[in-house]
Design a protein around this motif. Structure first.
Motif, PDB file in Angstrom:
ATOM      1  N   ILE A  64       0.844  -1.195   0.000  1.00 14.13           N
ATOM      2  CA  ILE A  64       0.000   0.000   0.000  1.00 14.13           C
ATOM      3  C   ILE A  64       0.878   1.244   0.000  1.00 14.13           C
ATOM      4  N   ASN A  65       0.535   2.185  -0.853  1.00 15.06           N
ATOM      5  CA  ASN A  65       1.188   3.486  -0.854  1.00 15.06           C
ATOM      6  C   ASN A  65       0.549   4.308   0.261  1.00 15.06           C
ATOM      7  N   ASN A  66       1.319   4.617   1.318  1.00 16.52           N
ATOM      8  CA  ASN A  66       0.779   5.315   2.489  1.00 16.52           C
ATOM      9  C   ASN A  66       0.163   6.658   2.156  1.00 16.52           C
ATOM     10  N   ASP A  67       0.842   7.443   1.331  1.00 20.17           N
ATOM     11  CA  ASP A  67       0.336   8.779   1.004  1.00 20.17           C
ATOM     12  C   ASP A  67      -0.979   8.698   0.236  1.00 20.17           C
ATOM     13  N   ALA A  68      -1.051   7.799  -0.729  1.00 21.07           N
ATOM     14  CA  ALA A  68      -2.276   7.648  -1.519  1.00 21.07           C
ATOM     15  C   ALA A  68      -3.404   7.102  -0.648  1.00 21.07           C
ATOM     16  N   PHE A  69      -3.096   6.148   0.241  1.00 24.38           N
ATOM     17  CA  PHE A  69      -4.111   5.625   1.148  1.00 24.38           C
ATOM     18  C   PHE A  69      -4.637   6.734   2.045  1.00 24.38           C
ATOM     19  N   ALA A  70      -3.738   7.563   2.565  1.00 23.09           N
ATOM     20  CA  ALA A  70      -4.139   8.665   3.442  1.00 23.09           C
ATOM     21  C   ALA A  70      -5.069   9.636   2.708  1.00 23.09           C
ATOM     22  N   LYS A  71      -4.803   9.902   1.436  1.00 25.77           N
ATOM     23  CA  LYS A  71      -5.676  10.790   0.657  1.00 25.77           C
ATOM     24  C   LYS A  71      -7.052  10.172   0.458  1.00 25.77           C
ATOM     25  N   ARG A  72      -7.096   8.861   0.194  1.00 22.97           N
ATOM     26  CA  ARG A  72      -8.393   8.193   0.029  1.00 22.97           C
ATOM     27  C   ARG A  72      -9.151   8.151   1.355  1.00 22.97           C
ATOM     28  N   LEU A  73      -8.435   7.918   2.458  1.00 26.26           N
ATOM     29  CA  LEU A  73      -9.067   7.921   3.773  1.00 26.26           C
ATOM     30  C   LEU A  73      -9.644   9.307   4.072  1.00 26.26           C
ATOM     31  N   GLN A  74      -8.893  10.343   3.756  1.00 24.74           N
ATOM     32  CA  GLN A  74      -9.385  11.709   3.975  1.00 24.74           C
ATOM     33  C   GLN A  74     -10.614  11.981   3.114  1.00 24.74           C
ATOM     34  N   LYS A  75     -10.633  11.436   1.903  1.00 23.94           N
ATOM     35  CA  LYS A  75     -11.792  11.595   1.020  1.00 23.94           C
ATOM     36  C   LYS A  75     -13.032  10.945   1.631  1.00 23.94           C
ATOM     37  N   VAL A  76     -12.859   9.768   2.226  1.00 24.13           N
ATOM     38  CA  VAL A  76     -13.972   9.081   2.886  1.00 24.13           C
ATOM     39  C   VAL A  76     -14.473   9.914   4.066  1.00 24.13           C
ATOM     40  N   ILE A  77     -13.560  10.397   4.885  1.00 22.93           N
ATOM     41  CA  ILE A  77     -13.924  11.205   6.053  1.00 22.93           C
ATOM     42  C   ILE A  77     -14.675  12.456   5.612  1.00 22.93           C
ATOM     43  N   ASP A  78     -14.183  13.132   4.590  1.00 18.76           N
ATOM     44  CA  ASP A  78     -14.827  14.347   4.086  1.00 18.76           C
ATOM     45  C   ASP A  78     -16.191  14.054   3.465  1.00 18.76           C
ATOM     46  N   TYR A  79     -16.292  12.952   2.725  1.00 15.37           N
ATOM     47  CA  TYR A  79     -17.543  12.588   2.065  1.00 15.37           C
ATOM     48  C   TYR A  79     -18.676  12.437   3.079  1.00 15.37           C
ATOM     49  N   TYR A  80     -18.378  11.837   4.219  1.00 16.33           N
ATOM     50  CA  TYR A  80     -19.395  11.621   5.246  1.00 16.33           C
ATOM     51  C   TYR A  80     -19.519  12.801   6.206  1.00 16.33           C
ATOM     52  N   GLY A  81     -18.748  13.852   5.976  1.00 18.78           N
ATOM     53  CA  GLY A  81     -18.839  15.046   6.816  1.00 18.78           C
ATOM     54  C   GLY A  81     -18.385  14.808   8.245  1.00 18.78           C
ATOM     55  N   GLU A  82     -17.454  13.917   8.415  1.00 17.10           N
ATOM     56  CA  GLU A  82     -16.963  13.562   9.748  1.00 17.10           C
ATOM     57  C   GLU A  82     -15.689  14.335  10.068  1.00 17.10           C
ATOM     58  N   SER A  83     -15.446  14.497  11.354  1.00 18.79           N
ATOM     59  CA  SER A  83     -14.126  14.942  11.793  1.00 18.79           C
ATOM     60  C   SER A  83     -13.300  13.674  12.004  1.00 18.79           C
ATOM     61  N   SER A  84     -12.010  13.829  12.157  1.00 17.36           N
ATOM     62  CA  SER A  84     -11.167  12.651  12.387  1.00 17.36           C
ATOM     63  C   SER A  84     -11.587  11.921  13.654  1.00 17.36           C
ATOM     64  N   SER A  85     -11.925  12.684  14.686  1.00 15.80           N
ATOM     65  CA  SER A  85     -12.301  12.035  15.947  1.00 15.80           C
ATOM     66  C   SER A  85     -13.656  11.340  15.857  1.00 15.80           C
ATOM     67  N   SER A  86     -14.635  11.935  15.170  1.00  9.56           N
ATOM     68  CA  SER A  86     -15.941  11.274  15.045  1.00  9.56           C
ATOM     69  C   SER A  86     -15.838  10.046  14.148  1.00  9.56           C
ATOM     70  N   PHE A  87     -14.986  10.118  13.126  1.00 16.79           N
ATOM     71  CA  PHE A  87     -14.759   8.969  12.253  1.00 16.79           C
ATOM     72  C   PHE A  87     -14.120   7.834  13.049  1.00 16.79           C
ATOM     73  N   ALA A  88     -13.119   8.169  13.863  1.00 17.34           N
ATOM     74  CA  ALA A  88     -12.445   7.167  14.694  1.00 17.34           C
ATOM     75  C   ALA A  88     -13.439   6.498  15.638  1.00 17.34           C
ATOM     76  N   GLU A  89     -14.324   7.288  16.212  1.00 21.63           N
ATOM     77  CA  GLU A  89     -15.328   6.747  17.131  1.00 21.63           C
ATOM     78  C   GLU A  89     -16.276   5.789  16.404  1.00 21.63           C
ATOM     79  N   LYS A  90     -16.694   6.167  15.193  1.00 21.01           N
ATOM     80  CA  LYS A  90     -17.637   5.327  14.447  1.00 21.01           C
ATOM     81  C   LYS A  90     -17.039   3.997  14.022  1.00 21.01           C
ATOM     82  N   ILE A  91     -15.749   3.976  13.707  1.00 25.09           N
ATOM     83  CA  ILE A  91     -15.149   2.703  13.290  1.00 25.09           C
ATOM     84  C   ILE A  91     -14.527   1.959  14.462  1.00 25.09           C
TER      85      ILE A  91
END
Length: 117
Positions: free
Chosen positions: A2-29
């Motif tokens: 896995i390319n870490n930088d590309a994975f991080a960008k996709r993860l950020q896209k998922v977080i943004d798509y659902y309108g979550e903050s990093s902490s609320s996303f962490a709590e949900k998963i």
């Protein structure tokens, strides 16, 4: 691998798509907030458990897209959704002609969101 930088960008896209903050996303998963921060910064690589928690909490995320960037996200965006329904013979069948026109989400605090086509 896995390319870490590309994975991080996709993860950020998922977080943004659902309108979550990093902490609320962490709590949900079900992970610590620091796990999200470390993956987004490139400090840590995502574990298999981390990826599986995302996939089980957010079914619109495709594993292949999340890991490799190939495929689509979100999976149901702008497409007809197949709906399983019970027939008289108790067997499931897929009805492809049904399309969702409106979704209403009710929150525990009494507020709601209304999404129409």
């Amino acid at each position: 691998m896995i390319n870490n930088d590309a994975f991080a960008k996709r993860l950020q896209k998922v977080i943004d798509y659902y309108g979550e903050s990093s902490s609320s996303f962490a709590e949900k998963i079900g992970v610590q907030r620091s796990s999200i921060s470390h993956i987004l910064s490139g400090r840590n690589k995502p574990s298999l458990d981390f990826v599986l928690k995302i996939l089980s909490s957010y079914p619109e995320v495709e594993m292949y897209w999340l890991l490799n960037g190939k495929g689509v996200f979100p999976t149901n965006s702008g497409k007809e959704i197949s709906i399983l329904s019970k027939t008289n013979s108790s067997k499931n069948r897929i009805e492809k002609s049904k399309v969702i026109n409106r979704i209403v989400i009710f929150y525990s605090d009494g507020s709601f969101e209304d999404f129409e086509k």
